[in-house]
Scaffold this active site. Structure first.
Site, PDB file in Angstrom:
ATOM      1  N   TYR A 157      23.912  23.650  48.781  1.00  0.00           N
ATOM      2  CA  TYR A 157      24.105  24.583  49.895  1.00  0.00           C
ATOM      3  C   TYR A 157      22.761  24.997  50.483  1.00  0.00           C
ATOM      4  CZ  TYR A 157      25.596  28.703  52.501  1.00  0.00           C
ATOM      5  OH  TYR A 157      25.816  29.627  53.501  1.00  0.00           O
TER       6      TYR A 157
ATOM      7  N   LYS B  81      21.177  24.234  54.358  1.00  0.00           N
ATOM      8  CA  LYS B  81      20.836  25.275  55.326  1.00  0.00           C
ATOM      9  C   LYS B  81      19.358  25.204  55.720  1.00  0.00           C
ATOM     10  CE  LYS B  81      24.932  27.051  55.647  1.00  0.00           C
ATOM     11  NZ  LYS B  81      25.719  26.898  56.896  1.00  0.00           N
TER      12      LYS B  81
ATOM     13  N   THR C 182      33.837  37.237  53.203  1.00  0.00           N
ATOM     14  CA  THR C 182      34.679  36.136  53.661  1.00  0.00           C
ATOM     15  C   THR C 182      35.059  35.311  52.442  1.00  0.00           C
ATOM     16  OG1 THR C 182      32.775  34.670  53.992  1.00  0.00           O
ATOM     17  CG2 THR C 182      33.453  36.025  55.877  1.00  0.00           C
TER      18      THR C 182
END
Length: 249
Positions: free
Chosen positions: A172, A176, A207
């Site tokens: 991840y 990014k 979220t």
């Protein structure tokens, strides 16, 4: 409720059927933009767009899986035929496949997870941006917002005093950081055009991806992306921001 008066601008938000993408779409529509709700499944996009239309906002559904070349080309054609331009692109679709945020797995994460992460977070984002760029260049004030993360900050990851120092989900974070590099390079290429390109760190938002432990609600988390999507003509380009403040690369 009466329909919000349109300002003539059109925005597309990927991964917009729920969470941060949906809230950014709402806030853009509240400012008078017509928002194209993009999702992998058209039905999910339609349901989300209907929710905004029921609030008196201008929203339309579009099928767009960032990993599907045919869907990307179909979306470009649909937007071009209907609107002739695109004023705002928010690249919001993304995945986090490493597992826990507190992990440190550079020596063990599988190549399969790295590839799948980059397919969506990096390669898909670039494919969508490159395909839509001719329409964005037709806008008088095109804006491209890449939703990245403070987890993509190499400076903070290398700093033992940083609050993200022990958060190292490699696939991840690397995806990014790669998106941040794309932001810098594309902004430089478009520096003599009206188009502005920026990276946004929304914050640690409640979220599905952020989890229940997150500190910010979705309404607040959407603000950075919306700010960068609606920058004035003298606004920044080629930067990395959170709520108007620079984030270290």
């Amino acid at each position: 409720m009466d329909n919000k008066e349109s300002n003539g601008k059109v925005a597309l938000v990927t991964g917009a059927n729920k969470g941060l993408g949906f809230e950014m779409s709402r806030q853009l529509a509240q400012q008078g933009l017509t928002v194209l709700i993009a999702a992998r499944k058209l039905q999910a996009a339609k349901e989300a767009a209907t929710l905004l239309c029921n609030e008196g906002l201008k929203a339309e559904a579009i099928a767009l899986d960032v990993n599907d070349t045919n869907q990307i080309q179909a979306a470009v054609q649909e937007i071009g035929n209907k609107f002739g331009k695109l004023d705002v692109l928010i690249n919001n679709a993304g995945v986090m496949l490493d597992g826990e945020w507190s992990t440190s797995n550079a020596s063990s994460v599988s190549l399969d997870i790295i590839r799948k992460t980059f397919d969506t977070n990096f390669f898909g984002l670039i494919a969508v941006t490159q395909a839509l760029l001719p329409l964005i260049l037709k806008s008088e004030s095109g804006r491209i917002v890449n939703m990245t993360s403070i987890e993509g900050s190499l400076s903070l990851h290398a700093d033992p005093t940083s609050f993200i120092y022990d958060s190292k989900p490699f696939a991840y974070d690397a995806s990014k950081a790669a998106v941040n590099s794309f932001t810098i390079h594309l902004a430089h290429e478009l520096r003599n055009t009206p188009v502005k390109v920026n990276s946004a760190h929304p914050g640690w938002v409640k979220t599905e991806l952020g989890g229940e432990g997150a500190m910010m609600d979705i309404t607040e988390g959407a603000k950075t992306g919306v700010q960068l999507a609606t920058l004035p003509d003298d606004g920044a380009s080629g930067g990395f921001f959170h709520l108007g403040q620079p984030v270290p690369w």
